[in-house]
Design an enzyme around this catalytic site. Structure first.
Site, PDB file in Angstrom:
ATOM      1  CE  LYS A  26      -4.026  -0.110   2.952  1.00 50.77           C
ATOM      2  NZ  LYS A  26      -5.066   0.114   1.920  1.00 50.77           N
ATOM      3  NE  ARG A  96      -7.995   3.288   4.610  1.00 48.62           N
ATOM      4  CZ  ARG A  96      -8.100   3.910   4.362  1.00 48.62           C
ATOM      5  NH1 ARG A  96      -7.344   4.780   4.077  1.00 48.62           N
ATOM      6  NH2 ARG A  96      -9.276   4.308   3.876  1.00 48.62           N
ATOM      7  N   GLY A 105      -8.384  -6.881   4.814  1.00 45.50           N
ATOM      8  CA  GLY A 105      -9.269  -7.523   5.459  1.00 45.50           C
ATOM      9  C   GLY A 105      -8.479  -8.324   7.098  1.00 45.50           C
ATOM     10  CG  MET A 107      -2.956  -7.524   9.092  1.00 41.88           C
ATOM     11  SD  MET A 107      -0.926  -6.659   8.655  1.00 41.88           S
ATOM     12  CE  MET A 107      -1.268  -6.428   7.030  1.00 41.88           C
ATOM     13  NE  ARG A 352      -5.827  -4.090  -2.930  1.00 39.17           N
ATOM     14  CZ  ARG A 352      -6.593  -4.656  -1.343  1.00 39.17           C
ATOM     15  NH1 ARG A 352      -5.415  -4.666  -0.814  1.00 39.17           N
ATOM     16  NH2 ARG A 352      -7.448  -5.176  -1.723  1.00 39.17           N
ATOM     17  CG  HIS A 468     -13.484 -10.418   4.530  1.00 36.76           C
ATOM     18  ND1 HIS A 468     -14.589 -11.765   4.738  1.00 36.76           N
ATOM     19  CD2 HIS A 468     -12.544 -10.117   4.712  1.00 36.76           C
ATOM     20  CE1 HIS A 468     -13.447 -11.939   5.052  1.00 36.76           C
ATOM     21  NE2 HIS A 468     -12.163 -11.140   5.311  1.00 36.76           N
ATOM     22  CB  SER A 776      11.491 -42.793 -10.010  1.00 34.84           C
ATOM     23  OG  SER A 776      11.014 -42.437  -8.910  1.00 34.84           O
ATOM     24  CB  CYS A 843       7.294 -41.144  -8.063  1.00 35.60           C
ATOM     25  SG  CYS A 843       8.638 -41.619  -6.485  1.00 35.60           S
ATOM     26  CE1 TYR A 863       9.386 -39.062 -12.983  1.00 28.43           C
ATOM     27  CE2 TYR A 863      11.787 -39.445 -14.371  1.00 28.43           C
ATOM     28  CZ  TYR A 863      10.763 -39.978 -13.293  1.00 28.43           C
ATOM     29  OH  TYR A 863      11.357 -41.258 -12.380  1.00 28.43           O
TER      30      TYR A 863
END
Length: 893
Positions: A26, A96, A105, A107, A352, A468, A776, A843, A863
């Site tokens: 902010k 704020r 919402g 804080m 934002r 909210h 693996s 895996c 992978y």
């Protein structure tokens, strides 16, 4: 002297958007907008570094903070031409929070700070509007008392509702100045009754109380919960923003609103927002009054009769349009903006990067590439891999019968079914037991965050598209219908009533967050259709990533699903899962209770045609892609019968008594089966099991090749701890394969490798690679054996370990890179030294976790393998990793 305070406003600023870590999101964006010359009320930001110092110093401030804050207040006074605490021309401010990551919402905020019994009179005189002045004062008392003094806001809401009942009115705006003066008096009496002391009149005491409350809110329960959900480090802290008040509640030429530069639900390139005339910011997001649409298009879509801002304030609306276009072009992303109109002058209070649903994120990213705003790589990084989960699950079947009982606002898309609960605590409690719940609330508040996370969906009676409930649900990927105004909720009776329909707690409803419909009972769902922009993003991800993505699957249905989602092979086919079918379980049990090799072979041969057909179907679907098949892994006692009826069935098939079955169960019982007679140890003791499985694999492969398709079987030996085990079992596999090749007069290529799931195997990887053609990493068991933690039993204490920062994450969700990861690095390095072309992947469940995927990329694995529905998530996460790493590794199947 450390600089703690940074000013902004009037076309200048001591910070910029690049100072997000220091000033919070902010504060950094307020500074950036100020520097761009946009109309931003002047103010100052106390940095996140002060938050860190505040907590490190037992919530005490450094000595030099007071002078810096006083100087910054003087800066605001000079820009506004008013004085803080003046009884002639008072300056009022807002206080704020502002963390570097958006936490809507979570804080605390205080508005209208600086009002007291004297300054309110000055405000009334100067504005010539006593109603506005006392409306601001009663709001301030309620907010400050709740946030700073700990007097619950419900106390004040009850007084307000009684006043409106006495006056026989519905809206706060219908209260006159005398009514509001009386409310102020009653509010102050309530504070004194609750605290035993009067509401503070000293404006400096008010200011420092609010600053401390905002810093303290960084550690409130809802903020902690939110940080855990979104992986926001506690060490980041929050900034505090103190800013001159501008007023949307001075009359009908004033307003306040929230808007998005694109639709945050769909991603459509259309200005989207809500506003209220003669109101303050919390009125819009709290859902106290039903907000109006900013645009005529939005009004028409919603079927609203209330005038759009485009109609009621056309000149200010045009300024807002010009401003939002500047902001989106500047930030090159969809913006969530907050604004206030005071006496027909537009003021920007925040911008934002807007929270958005997964479908919206994908559309916005693809559109912005098409518009030339961002590159493909930037588009990929704009989409959180885990958010794709929202797209990969069923939606409502449009042909299904449904009984729509009411409609609200389509606040967060997707469909959900669940049993109705009326509190966040109940939602969490039932969900923990495995129930699917629907959280139904009059309106949600930040305190409901844990219940919203636990619920399948959220339904509220109040609130708009920027309430909210709507904002948080969209961020979580939960379906949400808000503002269903004709539902009546009884918290006491735990019922939801719409007309003559009453739904009790525990009964099911379905919501469609894309249309706003609320339906009775559970409505059938259909599979998602992934195409268009989704396919475009996946194609870009595939071009960028270097890691291949396979799937963990063993049924034809799961294999087909994984292929549809883009799986490039099977990284783990668990053959034991195939044995629990009713036709097969008796044969495996017969094998287990057999007293000799002949009996075991006779029983296990019954399984051969089943296993062969299983593998044939999988090879057929995968059509030349690698298929890693793990030979039988779990201990044999897991397959034994437990009921008397099942024991009799096995006894009959094996030609033994029930008593013999029970004796065999006792003989096989192990104190620690996870480290017992399982994995390759079964193949050493009972080679006929692995012989049958090797035959089934090779016969299936030969059959599929004969049909004209390609196959690439990879036969994986589990739980190896030294090379001799693998050498013995590899001979069994190769011998059986050669026998099949001779019988069928056909050959296929195949690989033999192993799972690395024991620390000793990782350390001995160089020797094991002499026999293994691939590794693996079975990270589920490797985590257990490395950390000495049972995955099945860790839930009772793992929260304590995370809470006390012994562990940062649950190691069964996010790979422990320092311990388990170090073993993977060692094994990879030593394995490649012996066999440079060895294939490696993971895996375990970590194969679908973005943070763990990044580790695999950095280590150079070939992978990752994950469950079918995580495959697109893994593909996108692998692309994120490649972009972050800046290197392109060579792909290997």
């Amino acid at each position: 002297m450390t600089k703690w305070v940074y000013t902004f406003g009037d076309g200048t600023a001591e910070g910029s958007a690049s100072d997000r870590n220091l000033l919070g999101g902010k504060g950094a964006n307020l500074a950036e907008m100020s520097a761009q010359g946009l109309p931003v009320p002047p103010g100052f930001t106390i940095s996140t570094e002060l938050c860190t110092a505040y907590y490190e110093n037992d919530r005490q401030y450094p000595d030099d903070l007071t002078s810096q804050v006083n100087k910054a207040v003087s800066y605001i006074e000079s820009k506004i031409g008013a004085q803080f605490g003046s009884v002639d021309n008072p300056l009022l401010v807002s206080v704020r929070s502002g963390a570097r990551a958006s936490m809507p919402g979570m804080m605390d905020t205080v508005l209208n700070l600086g009002l007291n019994d004297q300054t309110v009179e000055a405000l009334a005189n100067n504005s010539n509007n006593p109603r506005f002045a006392y409306d601001s004062y009663r709001r301030f008392i309620q907010m400050y008392s709740d946030v700073v003094l700990g007097v619950d806001h419900y106390n004040f809401e009850e007084i307000l509702e009684l006043k409106k009942e006495d006056k026989n009115i519905d809206l706060d705006t219908d209260l006159d100045a005398d009514d509001l003066k009386d409310l102020v008096k009653q509010y102050k009496e309530k504070v004194e009754e609750q605290l035993g002391k009067p509401f503070p009149q000293d404006v400096q005491e008010q200011l420092w109380g609010a600053i401390s409350a905002v810093f303290s809110s960084w550690m409130n329960e809802r903020a902690i919960t939110y940080r855990k959900m979104y992986d926001i480090p506690e060490s980041w802290g929050t900034a505090v923003n103190v800013q001159a008040m501008v007023f949307g509640n001075m009359g009908n030429d004033c307003a306040t609103g929230v808007a998005f530069t694109r639709d945050p639900s769909t991603g459509e390139k259309t200005f989207f927002g809500e506003y209220l005339i003669n109101a303050q910011g919390e009125d819009v997001v709290a859902g106290i009054r039903t907000p109006q649409q900013v645009t005529i298009e939005g009004k028409e879509r919603q079927g609203s009769e209330l005038p759009a801002m485009e109609e009621s304030m056309p000149q200010v609306y045009q300024e807002l349009v010009e401003t939002y276009k500047k902001l989106e072009a500047h930030y090159r992303d969809m913006q969530d903006i907050e604004f206030t109109v005071q006496n027909n002058k537009l003021w920007m209070l925040q911008t934002r990067n807007g929270k958005r649903t997964a479908p919206a994120a994908i559309k916005i990213a693809v559109d912005m590439v098409g518009e030339g705003l961002i590159s493909k790589e930037e588009a990929i990084t704009r989409i959180e891999p885990d958010s794709l989960d929202q797209l990969l699950h069923p939606t409502l079947d449009p042909n299904a019968e449904k009984q729509v009982i009411t409609r609200g606002l389509p606040a967060s898309p997707g469909a959900a079914t669940g049993m109705v609960v009326f509190s966040a605590d109940d939602a969490e409690s039932y969900a923990t037991k495995g129930d699917k719940v629907m959280l139904v609330r009059l309106e949600t508040s930040p305190e409901d965050i844990h219940g919203m996370h636990a619920a399948q969906g959220i339904l509220t009676a109040r609130g708009g598209m920027t309430s909210h409930a709507a904002v948080v649900a969209r961020g979580m990927g939960r379906a949400c219908v808000s503002g269903a105004g004709n539902i009546s909720i009884s918290q006491e009776n735990k019922t939801l009533t719409v007309g003559n329909v009453t739904i009790k707690e525990g009964e099911y409803i379905t919501i469609n967050g894309s249309t706003g419909e609320v339906m009775l009972g559970a409505v059938p769902m259909i599979e998602p259709n992934l195409s268009g922009d989704f396919e475009t993003v996946m194609q870009w991800a595939d071009e960028i990533r270097s890691l291949n993505v396979r799937t963990n699957a063993e049924t034809p249905e799961d294999v087909a699903t994984a292929r549809k989602f883009g799986a490039e092979g099977i990284g783990l086919c668990r053959t034991e899962h195939m044995f629990f079918d009713a036709e097969r379980i008796t044969a495996i049990r017969e094998m287990i209770v057999a007293e000799n090799k002949h009996g075991r072979k006779k029983a296990i041969d019954k399984l051969l045609p089943f296993q062969r057909e299983d593998f044939r179907q999988i090879f057929d679907i995968m059509d030349g892609l690698p298929v890693t098949i793990r030979l039988l892994d779990p201990p044999l006692h897991e397959f034994l019968p437990h009921t008397e009826e099942d024991m009799q069935s096995v006894a009959k098939a094996a030609n033994v008594s029930v008593s013999d079955i029970k004796k065999r169960a006792i003989a096989l019982k192990e104190e620690n089966p996870m480290l017992g007679h399982r994995g390759c140890r079964l193949g050493i003791s009972y080679p006929e099991i692995y012989q049958m499985q090797a035959r089934a694999i090779i016969e299936a492969a030969v059959e599929v090749v004969a049909s004209g398709k390609k196959v690439l079987p990879e036969i994986m030996v589990p739980l190896v701890m030294n090379v001799k085990e693998l050498e013995i079992i590899k001979k069994i596999i190769n011998s059986e394969a050669e026998t099949v090749f001779a019988e069928k007069n056909s050959r296929v290529e195949y690989l033999v490798g192993t799972m690395i799931e024991l620390p000793r195997a990782a350390l001995q990887a160089g020797n094991i690679a002499k026999e293994a053609e691939f590794f693996s990493f079975g990270t589920n068991d490797l985590t257990q054996t490395t950390m000495g933690i049972s995955r099945d039993d860790s839930a009772s204490f793992i929260g304590d370990y995370i809470g006390q920062q012994i562990l940062e994450k649950d190691p069964f969700v996010v790979l422990d890179q320092d311990g388990v990861g170090e073993l993977i690095k060692i094994a990879a390095e030593r394995g490649r030294k012996t066999r440079p072309d060895i294939k490696m992947g993971i895996c375990g469940e970590h194969g679908g976790n973005p943070a763990s995927i990044e580790f695999c990329h950095n280590v150079g694995l070939n992978y990752v393998s994950c469950s079918p529905y995580r495959v697109p998530i893994a593909r996108l996460a692998a692309a994120h990793s490649a972009i972050k790493g800046g290197t392109k590794l060579k792909k290997a199947a």
